[in-house]
Each structure stands twice: as C-alpha cells, then as structure tokens.
Design a protein around this motif. Structure first.
Motif, PDB file in Angstrom:
ATOM      1  N   GLY A 134      59.459 -26.699  13.788  1.00  0.00           N
ATOM      2  CA  GLY A 134      58.166 -27.312  13.518  1.00  0.00           C
ATOM      3  C   GLY A 134      58.199 -28.826  13.476  1.00  0.00           C
ATOM      4  O   GLY A 134      57.171 -29.463  13.182  1.00  0.00           O
ATOM      5  N   GLY A 135      59.354 -29.410  13.770  1.00  0.00           N
ATOM      6  CA  GLY A 135      59.478 -30.864  13.731  1.00  0.00           C
ATOM      7  C   GLY A 135      58.828 -31.540  14.919  1.00  0.00           C
ATOM      8  O   GLY A 135      58.308 -30.896  15.838  1.00  0.00           O
ATOM      9  N   LEU A 136      58.851 -32.862  14.907  1.00  0.00           N
ATOM     10  CA  LEU A 136      58.282 -33.645  16.002  1.00  0.00           C
ATOM     11  C   LEU A 136      59.251 -33.698  17.181  1.00  0.00           C
ATOM     12  O   LEU A 136      60.463 -33.756  16.985  1.00  0.00           O
ATOM     13  N   ASP A 224      48.887 -38.427   6.429  1.00  0.00           N
ATOM     14  CA  ASP A 224      50.040 -39.222   6.849  1.00  0.00           C
ATOM     15  C   ASP A 224      50.273 -38.998   8.342  1.00  0.00           C
ATOM     16  O   ASP A 224      50.633 -37.895   8.763  1.00  0.00           O
ATOM     17  N   GLN A 225      50.074 -40.042   9.151  1.00  0.00           N
ATOM     18  CA  GLN A 225      50.229 -39.941  10.599  1.00  0.00           C
ATOM     19  C   GLN A 225      51.637 -40.304  11.070  1.00  0.00           C
ATOM     20  O   GLN A 225      51.946 -40.161  12.251  1.00  0.00           O
ATOM     21  N   ILE A 229      52.705 -34.289   6.672  1.00  0.00           N
ATOM     22  CA  ILE A 229      53.020 -33.580   5.439  1.00  0.00           C
ATOM     23  C   ILE A 229      53.533 -32.159   5.671  1.00  0.00           C
ATOM     24  O   ILE A 229      54.395 -31.671   4.928  1.00  0.00           O
ATOM     25  N   ASP A 230      53.055 -31.490   6.710  1.00  0.00           N
ATOM     26  CA  ASP A 230      53.449 -30.098   6.938  1.00  0.00           C
ATOM     27  C   ASP A 230      54.948 -29.953   7.167  1.00  0.00           C
ATOM     28  O   ASP A 230      55.556 -28.977   6.712  1.00  0.00           O
ATOM     29  N   ARG A 235      57.494 -28.597   3.096  1.00  0.00           N
ATOM     30  CA  ARG A 235      58.752 -27.857   3.276  1.00  0.00           C
ATOM     31  C   ARG A 235      59.743 -28.216   2.176  1.00  0.00           C
ATOM     32  O   ARG A 235      60.457 -27.366   1.664  1.00  0.00           O
ATOM     33  N   ALA A 236      59.770 -29.496   1.819  1.00  0.00           N
ATOM     34  CA  ALA A 236      60.750 -29.948   0.828  1.00  0.00           C
ATOM     35  C   ALA A 236      60.551 -29.277  -0.531  1.00  0.00           C
ATOM     36  O   ALA A 236      61.522 -28.936  -1.217  1.00  0.00           O
TER      37      ALA A 236
END
Length: 273
Positions: A134-136, A224-225, A229-230, A235-236
C-alpha cells in the motif's frame, strides 16, 4: 552557538532552551531545528528543557557526504543525548524526524526515553514493496530526487504548496511560512538532501515500532499530501504496544496555523500525563 561533535567527526548544531524535564525535537526533510521554534518556546515557557538539533547535512550542522541514513541519524541522536546526559526524556519527531526518534528509541533509548511523539511521521514505511503493497511507488521518490538535482531552490518553493496544503480551498498558510521552508531547505547540503530521500522513504520501521515499550502519541493530519495517513499513522498505531492516535481533520503535513495551536496543547497534555 552550541555544537556537539560525534564520534565520526560530524559537528551537530543544537538549541537548548528552558529548564526542567528534557524534550528533544527532531525536524523533517529538508528543514532544520528552526522548524520547531514555536514548539521550543512553548515547551520552555511551560517548564520544560527544549532541545532541537540540526540533523547532519542540514541547517548549521556539518555538510556531510557520508552517513546520511537512518541508522546514522539515530546514532547521532544517541550520542547527543548521552553527551547532554538526558533522562526521563520525551522525544518528538516530525516527518523524517518521526522515523529518526522511533529508531533511536527502539535501538538506543532504553533507560533514557520515557515517551515518544510523532507528527506526520514516515513510519512504518513510505515506499511500496512486497511487504508494503500500500506504499507509494518508487517513482514518486525518484521524482523528488530528480527535482532536487535539477533545481533544488525551485523544487523547495514548489513543494510548499502540498506541504502546507496551500492548494486546498480556504488555505491560510502565509507566504512568509512558505518562504521560511525555502530558507531552511537551502541550508541543506545537496548530497545529504538527496540521500535523505532514500532514508525517509525506504527505511522499514516496522520492527522499531513493535519494539517500543514506552507510550507513543501518533499525531497526523488527515489531509497530509506528503506522508498520506493511510500508509503511515493508521498502520503505525496497530504496531505499537502503548499508542494513542490523534487525527487532525483537514490538517496538512506542515505544522502551521490552527493545526500548530492544537498540536501544541496536545503535546503538553501528553507529556504531563
């Protein structure tokens, strides 16, 4: 100005204001301890000793070519804390600094750190991978690297738009705040700025978060761009043992305006608990 030299010869600048229980603040990329000036004063005014350093390669610290990675950042922090002999310590980190304080606490902070606060922080991991689908995409960070190499000055000016949410209807961030981001960014060594992109995007903090045994406040704006946050705070919070999640509706990545005011009060409340 106060400086400390690490065991590898890197000179770190830091500011040390107020008296009382120590609170150490770690800044985001590509900024410096100046990003925390409001919080440093707030903490000092409320009976705390506020300490904020310029990460190696940033601000007034040595313009390093080597050691621009998260393990070294955490080691630098450990050496500074030991030099100042800080105990019952609260560590606060924004963005990249959030990763720095999480790794420092997990790997070096036993017996010294009592609480952790992260704001818009990069953990557990930003870039997409087999373990973080799910990361960038890596291409996002390749684009940042390309922008910094091509024209860092203009890149930092452009980055303030998303950083402070200036592209959102009703945005109230001032031109002065955006200019100060640029000013701080222009102090960073190019090699350090470039290498830090890999450090903040590719470092996996999953095991660090799991290893934390002290309370942690995870603060994040839901608009937050820069560090969505997702993939970060949401997650954290599931990885830490003693976590409190605080979501700020409509808040951007940059700490400014109403977000700054509310966050400051939440920081004071969490420390005093």
């Amino acid at each position: 100005m106060p400086t400390f030299t690490t065991t590898d010869g890197t000179e770190l600048y830091y500011t040390d204001q107020g008296e009382g229980r120590p609170v150490l603040l770690s800044h985001g990329w590509p900024l410096s301890s100046d990003a925390w000036q409001v919080e440093v004063k707030l903490l000092a005014d409320n009976g705390y000793r506020a300490i904020a350093h310029d990460r190696r390669g940033h601000g007034r610290s040595s313009k390093t070519y080597y050691g621009n990675d998260m393990d070294t950042y955490a080691k630098d922090l450990a050496e500074l804390v030991e030099h100042l002999d800080l105990k019952d310590l609260v560590v606060i980190g924004h963005s990249t600094g959030g990763g720095e304080v999480v790794r420092y606490t997990a790997q070096h902070g036993a017996g010294r750190v009592a609480k952790v606060i992260t704001v818009g922080a990069v953990p557990p991991q930003m870039v997409a991978s087999a373990t973080n689908p799910g990361g960038l995409p890596l291409e996002v960070f390749d684009g940042i690297r390309a922008g910094v190499l091509k024209d860092a000055s203009q890149f930092y000016k452009d980055l303030t738009e998303a950083f402070f949410g200036a592209n959102r209807p009703g945005a109230t961030v001032s031109q002065g705040a955006r200019d100060d981001f640029w000013r701080q960014g222009m102090l960073v060594n190019l090699a350090a700025a470039y290498d830090c992109i890999k450090a903040f995007s590719e470092t996996d903090f999953t095991e660090d978060l799991k290893a934390l045994t002290v309370p942690i406040l995870i603060a994040h704006g839901d608009d937050d761009q820069i560090v969505p946050i997702d993939g970060a705070a949401l997650r954290a919070i599931d990885l830490v043992k003693h976590g409190t999640l605080k979501v700020y509706p409509g808040a951007p990545h940059g700490i400014d305006g109403a977000f700054r005011l509310e966050l400051g009060q939440d920081i004071l409340a969490f420390i005093s608990e």
